[in-house]
Design a protein around this motif. Structure first.
Motif, PDB file in Angstrom:
ATOM      1  N   ARG A 165       0.827  -1.202   0.000  1.00 17.44           N
ATOM      2  CA  ARG A 165       0.000   0.000   0.000  1.00 17.44           C
ATOM      3  C   ARG A 165       0.859   1.248   0.000  1.00 17.44           C
ATOM      4  O   ARG A 165       2.019   1.215   0.409  1.00 17.44           O
ATOM      5  N   ARG A 166       0.273   2.338  -0.429  1.00 17.20           N
ATOM      6  CA  ARG A 166       0.986   3.610  -0.565  1.00 17.20           C
ATOM      7  C   ARG A 166       0.869   4.419   0.723  1.00 17.20           C
ATOM      8  O   ARG A 166      -0.197   4.468   1.347  1.00 17.20           O
ATOM      9  N   ASP A 167       2.002   5.057   1.117  1.00 19.54           N
ATOM     10  CA  ASP A 167       1.956   5.874   2.328  1.00 19.54           C
ATOM     11  C   ASP A 167       1.712   7.335   1.966  1.00 19.54           C
ATOM     12  O   ASP A 167       1.549   7.694   0.794  1.00 19.54           O
ATOM     13  N   ALA A 168       1.706   8.178   2.978  1.00 17.01           N
ATOM     14  CA  ALA A 168       1.382   9.592   2.770  1.00 17.01           C
ATOM     15  C   ALA A 168       2.409  10.297   1.894  1.00 17.01           C
ATOM     16  O   ALA A 168       2.099  11.288   1.234  1.00 17.01           O
ATOM     17  N   ALA A 169       3.640   9.788   1.854  1.00 17.27           N
ATOM     18  CA  ALA A 169       4.692  10.413   1.041  1.00 17.27           C
ATOM     19  C   ALA A 169       4.685   9.916  -0.402  1.00 17.27           C
ATOM     20  O   ALA A 169       5.510  10.337  -1.206  1.00 17.27           O
ATOM     21  N   GLY A 170       3.756   9.016  -0.720  1.00 16.76           N
ATOM     22  CA  GLY A 170       3.669   8.509  -2.088  1.00 16.76           C
ATOM     23  C   GLY A 170       4.536   7.296  -2.358  1.00 16.76           C
ATOM     24  O   GLY A 170       4.633   6.838  -3.500  1.00 16.76           O
ATOM     25  N   LEU A 171       5.186   6.784  -1.313  1.00 12.79           N
ATOM     26  CA  LEU A 171       6.001   5.587  -1.495  1.00 12.79           C
ATOM     27  C   LEU A 171       5.167   4.340  -1.218  1.00 12.79           C
ATOM     28  O   LEU A 171       4.167   4.390  -0.500  1.00 12.79           O
ATOM     29  N   TRP A 172       5.620   3.220  -1.805  1.00 13.93           N
ATOM     30  CA  TRP A 172       4.860   1.975  -1.705  1.00 13.93           C
ATOM     31  C   TRP A 172       5.533   1.016  -0.724  1.00 13.93           C
ATOM     32  O   TRP A 172       6.739   0.792  -0.768  1.00 13.93           O
ATOM     33  N   GLY A 173       4.737   0.451   0.142  1.00 13.83           N
ATOM     34  CA  GLY A 173       5.230  -0.553   1.067  1.00 13.83           C
ATOM     35  C   GLY A 173       5.056  -1.946   0.491  1.00 13.83           C
ATOM     36  O   GLY A 173       4.608  -2.128  -0.646  1.00 13.83           O
ATOM     37  N   ILE A 174       5.442  -2.941   1.258  1.00  9.76           N
ATOM     38  CA  ILE A 174       5.248  -4.336   0.887  1.00  9.76           C
ATOM     39  C   ILE A 174       4.344  -4.957   1.946  1.00  9.76           C
ATOM     40  O   ILE A 174       4.684  -4.980   3.133  1.00  9.76           O
ATOM     41  N   SER A 175       3.199  -5.450   1.511  1.00  8.48           N
ATOM     42  CA  SER A 175       2.234  -6.033   2.441  1.00  8.48           C
ATOM     43  C   SER A 175       2.575  -7.490   2.719  1.00  8.48           C
ATOM     44  O   SER A 175       2.829  -8.260   1.796  1.00  8.48           O
ATOM     45  N   GLU A 176       2.559  -7.843   3.972  1.00  9.07           N
ATOM     46  CA  GLU A 176       2.743  -9.228   4.381  1.00  9.07           C
ATOM     47  C   GLU A 176       1.390  -9.790   4.802  1.00  9.07           C
ATOM     48  O   GLU A 176       0.704  -9.204   5.635  1.00  9.07           O
ATOM     49  N   TYR A 177       1.000 -10.895   4.198  1.00 10.12           N
ATOM     50  CA  TYR A 177      -0.319 -11.464   4.453  1.00 10.12           C
ATOM     51  C   TYR A 177      -0.225 -12.696   5.338  1.00 10.12           C
ATOM     52  O   TYR A 177       0.776 -13.416   5.343  1.00 10.12           O
ATOM     53  N   GLN A 178      -1.285 -12.931   6.051  1.00  9.83           N
ATOM     54  CA  GLN A 178      -1.359 -14.047   6.979  1.00  9.83           C
ATOM     55  C   GLN A 178      -2.457 -14.999   6.535  1.00  9.83           C
ATOM     56  O   GLN A 178      -3.611 -14.611   6.362  1.00  9.83           O
ATOM     57  N   ILE A 179      -2.089 -16.272   6.318  1.00  2.68           N
ATOM     58  CA  ILE A 179      -3.039 -17.304   5.925  1.00  2.68           C
ATOM     59  C   ILE A 179      -3.187 -18.289   7.075  1.00  2.68           C
ATOM     60  O   ILE A 179      -2.191 -18.776   7.606  1.00  2.68           O
ATOM     61  N   ALA A 180      -4.418 -18.584   7.458  1.00  2.00           N
ATOM     62  CA  ALA A 180      -4.690 -19.626   8.451  1.00  2.00           C
ATOM     63  C   ALA A 180      -5.230 -20.841   7.699  1.00  2.00           C
ATOM     64  O   ALA A 180      -6.227 -20.750   6.989  1.00  2.00           O
ATOM     65  N   ASP A 181      -4.537 -21.984   7.833  1.00  2.00           N
ATOM     66  CA  ASP A 181      -4.990 -23.168   7.108  1.00  2.00           C
ATOM     67  C   ASP A 181      -6.050 -23.922   7.906  1.00  2.00           C
ATOM     68  O   ASP A 181      -6.465 -23.496   8.998  1.00  2.00           O
ATOM     69  N   LYS A 182      -6.500 -25.063   7.382  1.00  2.00           N
ATOM     70  CA  LYS A 182      -7.590 -25.828   7.996  1.00  2.00           C
ATOM     71  C   LYS A 182      -7.205 -26.400   9.357  1.00  2.00           C
ATOM     72  O   LYS A 182      -8.078 -26.808  10.127  1.00  2.00           O
ATOM     73  N   HIS A 183      -5.919 -26.451   9.644  1.00  2.00           N
ATOM     74  CA  HIS A 183      -5.452 -26.951  10.935  1.00  2.00           C
ATOM     75  C   HIS A 183      -5.207 -25.816  11.933  1.00  2.00           C
ATOM     76  O   HIS A 183      -4.754 -26.066  13.050  1.00  2.00           O
ATOM     77  N   GLY A 184      -5.467 -24.577  11.510  1.00  2.00           N
ATOM     78  CA  GLY A 184      -5.242 -23.431  12.379  1.00  2.00           C
ATOM     79  C   GLY A 184      -3.817 -22.920  12.377  1.00  2.00           C
ATOM     80  O   GLY A 184      -3.485 -22.012  13.149  1.00  2.00           O
ATOM     81  N   LEU A 185      -2.957 -23.490  11.526  1.00  2.00           N
ATOM     82  CA  LEU A 185      -1.577 -23.043  11.444  1.00  2.00           C
ATOM     83  C   LEU A 185      -1.479 -21.785  10.581  1.00  2.00           C
ATOM     84  O   LEU A 185      -2.239 -21.636   9.610  1.00  2.00           O
ATOM     85  N   ILE A 186      -0.553 -20.905  10.917  1.00  2.00           N
ATOM     86  CA  ILE A 186      -0.407 -19.623  10.230  1.00  2.00           C
ATOM     87  C   ILE A 186       0.738 -19.689   9.223  1.00  2.00           C
ATOM     88  O   ILE A 186       1.820 -20.181   9.523  1.00  2.00           O
ATOM     89  N   HIS A 187       0.494 -19.172   8.034  1.00  2.00           N
ATOM     90  CA  HIS A 187       1.501 -19.096   6.983  1.00  2.00           C
ATOM     91  C   HIS A 187       1.571 -17.647   6.510  1.00  2.00           C
ATOM     92  O   HIS A 187       0.537 -17.016   6.284  1.00  2.00           O
ATOM     93  N   ARG A 188       2.786 -17.119   6.334  1.00  2.00           N
ATOM     94  CA  ARG A 188       2.975 -15.730   5.919  1.00  2.00           C
ATOM     95  C   ARG A 188       3.413 -15.684   4.456  1.00  2.00           C
ATOM     96  O   ARG A 188       4.297 -16.455   4.048  1.00  2.00           O
ATOM     97  N   VAL A 189       2.799 -14.789   3.681  1.00  2.00           N
ATOM     98  CA  VAL A 189       3.068 -14.716   2.242  1.00  2.00           C
ATOM     99  C   VAL A 189       3.100 -13.266   1.771  1.00  2.00           C
ATOM    100  O   VAL A 189       2.655 -12.350   2.479  1.00  2.00           O
ATOM    101  N   TYR A 190       3.623 -13.076   0.550  1.00  2.00           N
ATOM    102  CA  TYR A 190       3.614 -11.781  -0.125  1.00  2.00           C
ATOM    103  C   TYR A 190       2.945 -11.946  -1.481  1.00  2.00           C
ATOM    104  O   TYR A 190       3.004 -13.019  -2.093  1.00  2.00           O
TER     105      TYR A 190
END
Length: 401
Positions: free
Chosen positions: A335-360
């Protein structure tokens, strides 16, 4: 990988020596009942740690009453043993065989191992009869969207189309003198693909292969008269630990290895949550061998994608569908910040077993001189409201073109 014959040895002698070693290992392997867990050279042969394959779990778990510290010690010993790609020195071999409680077997050979084959070649032959733990290899998973809803005929057409895209991408990189020693295995509705070589450069080359497979697939979709003849893909890329092994095929181990382990589990969970057309990169932080320096470097997902950009410039001028490539831009979205620069979003996935996986979420833009751009992946704003939850935004930067 080619292994030169030791000095003074003809190609015919080398081949005969390989056959002798392979026959000896095959006998010990006993149709897959045993595995070769380690070896060390002797003056006229090899000493080998040979045991039935259940020994791995039996040693790791013991009788069920082991203390936590002992379980940890055993796990570390197995990890160190299975991650070793070469021979053990004599002292290390004795320590490991004693710890495992395995009496070594002697393989008598009519030649000295180093002079008759060379230790790297022996390691390559022995690998077919064992299991290896690999921590730093990248793997791709391609998944055809809606595959299970197709007729069997449509399914085989789509898998053939994906195979053609893999071959076309490989041919294009080969023409640029990028020779990826890749392997693949089917998942039923797609492929796992990896580079048999390891290290930073090998993983970067695999990322390039993924880009051109997706590009060829996109071009095939444009040319197709029926949409269902070309798969719409989800793609996931990750680096992580896995076991590499050779299945039994008939009475022999297969010529090519298979993978199973944490990285394939992570990829399967990632692709379950990926949108049609999306490219996901798993969150990793691992040591990789750097051929440029000869040492190991710690690389995370953000570092890795940054490293893929410079080699892409060497592919400018490559032709896709008759048009020369002017530029290939690959980046992780945010997402873009107030200065017009772009960040990198880190996403969180919860699988069917409740385990967390992080992705981009990844994007690839291929600009062609006399053709329309090829946009691969989804933009941040294209993701649905129920996309995996964003954990953080980092590394603000100007958005690549």
């Amino acid at each position: 990988m080619a292994y030169p014959a030791p000095a003074g040895l003809s190609e015919n002698q080398l081949r005969d020596n390989i056959i002798l070693l392979d026959q000896a290992l095959y006998t010990l392997w006993n149709l897959g009942d045993n595995l070769i867990f380690g070896w060390t050279p002797e003056a006229n042969g090899l000493r080998a740690i040979v045991a039935p394959h259940p020994m791995l779990t039996e040693f790791a778990l013991g009788d069920g009453n082991l203390a936590a510290a002992e379980l940890t010690r055993r796990a570390r010993l197995l990890d160190k043993l299975l991650s070793n790609q070469e021979h053990l020195d004599a002292d290390g071999f004795d320590e490991v065989s004693a710890a495992l409680g395995v009496t070594p077997r002697f393989i008598e050979l009519p030649f000295a191992p180093e002079k008759g084959l060379g230790l790297p070649l022996i390691a390559a032959v022995a690998a077919r009869y064992g299991v290896r733990l690999v921590e730093d290899r990248a793997v791709i998973l391609f998944d055809a969207v809606g595959f299970s809803l197709l007729t069997p005929l449509q399914q085989v057409v789509q898998l053939n189309s994906l195979s053609c895209s893999v071959n076309a991408a490989y041919a294009k990189l080969l023409a640029q003198e990028i020779n990826i020693n890749f392997a693949r295995t089917t998942t039923g509705d797609g492929f796992y693909i990896w580079n048999r070589m390891r290290g930073v450069e090998a993983n970067v080359e695999l990322y390039q292969l993924m880009q051109f497979i997706l590009a060829d697939n996109a071009l095939a979709q444009e040319r197709a008269t029926r949409a269902e003849s070309v798969p719409r893909l989800r793609a996931c890329f990750h680096v992580g630990s896995h076991y590499e092994f050779y299945q039994s095929e008939g009475l022999n181990p297969t010529s090519f290895s298979y993978l199973v382990g944490q990285v394939t589990i992570e990829l399967a969970r990632m692709v379950e949550n990926a949108q049609p057309g999306q490219i996901l990169v798993g969150k990793f932080n691992t040591l990789m061998h750097d051929e440029a320096t000869g040492g190991d470097v710690r690389i995370d997902s953000l570092d890795f994608v940054e490293r893929t950009r410079a080699p892409l410039r060497s592919l400018n001028g490559l032709r896709l569908a008759g048009s020369e490539v002017d530029e290939i831009a690959c980046y992780l979205t945010g997402r873009r910040d107030a200065a017009g620069l772009w960040g990198i979003s880190e996403y969180q996935i919860a699988d069917k077993h409740g385990l967390i996986h992080r992705v981009y979420n990844a994007k690839i833009n291929i600009h062609r001189r006399n053709g329309e751009p090829i946009y691969l992946g989804l933009r941040e704003e294209d993701l649905p409201p129920d996309a995996p939850r964003t954990v953080a935004d980092t590394d603000f930067h100007p958005l690549p073109t």
